[in-house]
Design a protein around this motif. Structure first.
Motif, mmCIF file in Angstrom:
data_model
loop_
_atom_site.group_PDB
_atom_site.id
_atom_site.type_symbol
_atom_site.label_atom_id
_atom_site.label_comp_id
_atom_site.label_asym_id
_atom_site.label_seq_id
_atom_site.Cartn_x
_atom_site.Cartn_y
_atom_site.Cartn_z
ATOM 1 N N ASP A 137 3.707 8.301 12.641
ATOM 2 C CA ASP A 137 4.408 9.580 12.811
ATOM 3 C C ASP A 137 5.085 10.047 11.532
ATOM 4 O OD1 ASP A 137 3.619 9.671 15.461
ATOM 5 O OD2 ASP A 137 5.515 8.891 16.236
ATOM 6 N N LEU A 138 5.342 9.117 10.602
ATOM 7 C CA LEU A 138 5.983 9.490 9.337
ATOM 8 C C LEU A 138 5.057 10.276 8.427
ATOM 9 C CD1 LEU A 138 8.001 6.424 7.968
ATOM 10 C CD2 LEU A 138 8.890 8.620 8.745
ATOM 11 N N ILE A 139 3.740 10.034 8.530
ATOM 12 C CA ILE A 139 2.777 10.610 7.585
ATOM 13 C C ILE A 139 2.073 11.785 8.270
ATOM 14 C CG2 ILE A 139 0.801 10.149 6.105
ATOM 15 C CD1 ILE A 139 1.532 7.159 6.258
ATOM 16 N N PRO A 140 2.322 13.011 7.835
ATOM 17 C CA PRO A 140 1.703 14.157 8.496
ATOM 18 C C PRO A 140 0.176 14.024 8.564
ATOM 19 C CG PRO A 140 3.393 14.887 6.969
ATOM 20 C CD PRO A 140 3.221 13.420 6.736
ATOM 21 N N ALA A 153 0.830 -1.209 0.000
ATOM 22 C CA ALA A 153 0.000 0.000 0.000
ATOM 23 C C ALA A 153 0.861 1.254 0.000
ATOM 24 C CB ALA A 153 -0.917 -0.012 1.217
ATOM 25 N N GLN A 154 1.902 1.282 0.816
ATOM 26 C CA GLN A 154 2.785 2.449 0.856
ATOM 27 C C GLN A 154 3.454 2.682 -0.496
ATOM 28 O OE1 GLN A 154 5.345 2.478 4.564
ATOM 29 N NE2 GLN A 154 4.120 0.664 4.997
ATOM 30 N N GLY A 155 3.976 1.604 -1.074
ATOM 31 C CA GLY A 155 4.648 1.729 -2.363
ATOM 32 C C GLY A 155 3.711 2.194 -3.461
ATOM 33 N N LEU A 156 2.484 1.680 -3.448
ATOM 34 C CA LEU A 156 1.526 2.069 -4.479
ATOM 35 C C LEU A 156 1.086 3.520 -4.310
ATOM 36 C CD1 LEU A 156 -0.126 1.176 -6.910
ATOM 37 C CD2 LEU A 156 -1.897 0.362 -5.334
ATOM 38 N N ALA A 157 0.896 3.958 -3.073
ATOM 39 C CA ALA A 157 0.486 5.345 -2.843
ATOM 40 C C ALA A 157 1.548 6.324 -3.316
ATOM 41 C CB ALA A 157 0.187 5.556 -1.360
ATOM 42 N N THR A 167 11.793 6.961 3.652
ATOM 43 C CA THR A 167 11.780 8.240 2.941
ATOM 44 C C THR A 167 10.571 8.385 2.020
ATOM 45 O OG1 THR A 167 14.183 8.446 3.091
ATOM 46 C CG2 THR A 167 13.082 9.738 1.385
ATOM 47 N N PRO A 168 10.239 7.371 1.189
ATOM 48 C CA PRO A 168 9.045 7.517 0.343
ATOM 49 C C PRO A 168 7.762 7.715 1.148
ATOM 50 C CG PRO A 168 10.402 5.707 -0.440
ATOM 51 C CD PRO A 168 10.974 6.132 0.872
ATOM 52 N N THR A 169 7.598 6.961 2.228
ATOM 53 C CA THR A 169 6.373 7.090 3.013
ATOM 54 C C THR A 169 6.294 8.450 3.688
ATOM 55 O OG1 THR A 169 6.219 4.697 3.342
ATOM 56 C CG2 THR A 169 5.050 6.084 4.920
ATOM 57 N N ALA A 170 7.424 8.982 4.116
ATOM 58 C CA ALA A 170 7.440 10.302 4.743
ATOM 59 C C ALA A 170 7.040 11.405 3.773
ATOM 60 C CB ALA A 170 8.823 10.588 5.319
ATOM 61 N N SER A 171 7.071 11.116 2.469
ATOM 62 C CA SER A 171 6.686 12.124 1.472
ATOM 63 C C SER A 171 5.187 12.137 1.205
ATOM 64 C CB SER A 171 7.424 11.860 0.150
ATOM 65 O OG SER A 171 6.888 10.722 -0.516
ATOM 66 N N LEU A 172 4.450 11.165 1.740
ATOM 67 C CA LEU A 172 3.021 11.055 1.454
ATOM 68 C C LEU A 172 2.242 12.182 2.124
ATOM 69 C CD1 LEU A 172 2.501 7.199 1.817
ATOM 70 C CD2 LEU A 172 2.438 8.543 -0.307
ATOM 71 N N ARG A 173 1.237 12.667 1.398
ATOM 72 C CA ARG A 173 0.331 13.684 1.920
ATOM 73 C C ARG A 173 -1.089 13.296 1.520
ATOM 74 N NH1 ARG A 173 4.624 14.360 3.677
ATOM 75 N NH2 ARG A 173 5.811 16.282 3.991
ATOM 76 N N LEU A 174 -1.670 12.388 2.267
ATOM 77 C CA LEU A 174 -3.028 11.939 2.001
ATOM 78 C C LEU A 174 -3.632 11.432 3.306
ATOM 79 C CD1 LEU A 174 -2.973 8.471 0.126
ATOM 80 C CD2 LEU A 174 -1.181 9.320 1.628
ATOM 81 N N PRO A 175 -4.957 11.417 3.420
ATOM 82 C CA PRO A 175 -5.569 10.918 4.653
ATOM 83 C C PRO A 175 -5.104 9.492 4.945
ATOM 84 C CG PRO A 175 -7.201 11.978 3.270
ATOM 85 C CD PRO A 175 -5.964 11.857 2.444
ATOM 86 N N SER A 176 -4.695 9.255 6.172
ATOM 87 C CA SER A 176 -4.162 7.941 6.532
ATOM 88 C C SER A 176 -4.604 7.559 7.933
ATOM 89 C CB SER A 176 -2.626 7.948 6.470
ATOM 90 O OG SER A 176 -2.160 8.291 5.174
ATOM 91 N N LEU A 177 -4.903 6.298 8.076
ATOM 92 C CA LEU A 177 -5.211 5.694 9.369
ATOM 93 C C LEU A 177 -4.223 4.569 9.589
ATOM 94 C CD1 LEU A 177 -7.016 4.998 11.878
ATOM 95 C CD2 LEU A 177 -8.408 3.621 10.309
#
Length: 267
Positions: free
Chosen positions: A228-231, A110-114, A198-208
């Motif tokens: 904590d990685l995903i704002p 899921a992280q890689g696809l996002a 690093t890639p996951t920390a760049s995500l900006r989308l609603p996440s649970l």
């Protein structure tokens, strides 16, 4: 890359994605919710959860390569191949703006696809997973034990003692088909070579992000680090559960999931 559906008896269908076949099932209509299982499991992992989900969803679940009814290419696999499988399947099904729920290995996919296809995913639900799980050395030892005959779904590491002694566990265990060693080894190699920090920390989308208090594989602190990685990511913890809360605590899991879907306006 596109997929063409090959007919199969209901409810499972097969889609040729790239060099191999991915098994999937879809039901319902409306906004899409995609479910990706963990290592050594298959799409039946979600059986107890499905009746508890809100109405009005198009629910798509699939077997990762080397698992369930999907094909088993020669191992090892790379995480990029697993992500491409999911990407191709969603392209074939014309899925855009889905909520993608992945657990364990499925959460890494899921992280890689996002990161790769934000047009396909509008929100993430990551449960009992992390941006990096283990090290190459720990996975090399784990793969050696698997080749020697160890159970990839060892109940002592996956479930609480209370659940192991319950009728629900006995019923689940009776339905399980033994995982294919080649598929488990291939996907274990994919996990061992993946660090999505690093890639996951760049995500900006609603996440649970969901953790369990008694998870021996991805402990709650590890899962909290992922949140904590995903704002702005929401974090929830399920008590009295091991690595697979959708099996041990399906009603609690469904309630947390449903609240999130409502809050982001997906249903």
């Amino acid at each position: 890359m596109t997929c063409k559906t090959a007919p199969m008896p209901d409810p499972i269908k097969l889609a040729p994605c790239g060099d191999q076949m991915i098994a999937y099932h879809e039901a319902g209509s409306g906004p899409a919710l995609v479910l990706a299982h963990g290592l050594g499991l298959d799409q039946s992992l979600w059986d107890a959860l499905l009746p508890l989900l809100p109405q009005g969803l198009r629910i798509i679940r699939f077997d990762l390569r080397g698992h369930g009814a999907s094909a088993t290419p020669q191992p090892p696999y790379g995480m990029g191949a697993l992500v491409r499988d999911a990407e191709s399947l969603l392209d074939h099904l014309k899925v855009r703006d889905c909520v993608f729920l992945g657990t364990g290995l499925g959460g890494m996919v899921a992280q890689g696809l996002a990161v790769k296809r934000l047009d396909q995913i509008r929100a993430l639900i990551l449960t009992n997973t992390a941006s990096k799980i283990g090290t190459k050395e720990t996975w090399a030892r784990q793969m050696e034990t698997l080749q020697a005959g160890a159970n990839p779904l060892d109940p002592k590491t996956h479930f609480t003692a209370g659940f192991r002694n319950s009728p629900a566990f006995a019923a689940w265990q009776a339905r399980q088909i033994a995982p294919r060693l080649e598929g488990v080894l291939g996907c274990a190699a994919a996990i061992s070579g993946t660090d999505f920090y690093t890639p996951t920390a760049s995500l900006r989308l609603p996440s649970l992000v969901i953790a369990s208090t008694q998870d021996a594989i991805t402990p709650a602190d590890m899962v909290r680090d992922l949140a904590d990685l995903i704002p702005g990511a929401e974090f929830a913890i399920i008590r009295k559960s091991g690595h697979l809360p959708m099996l041990e605590q399906p009603r609690t899991f469904a309630a947390i999931l449903s609240d999130f879907l409502h809050n982001i306006g997906h249903i």
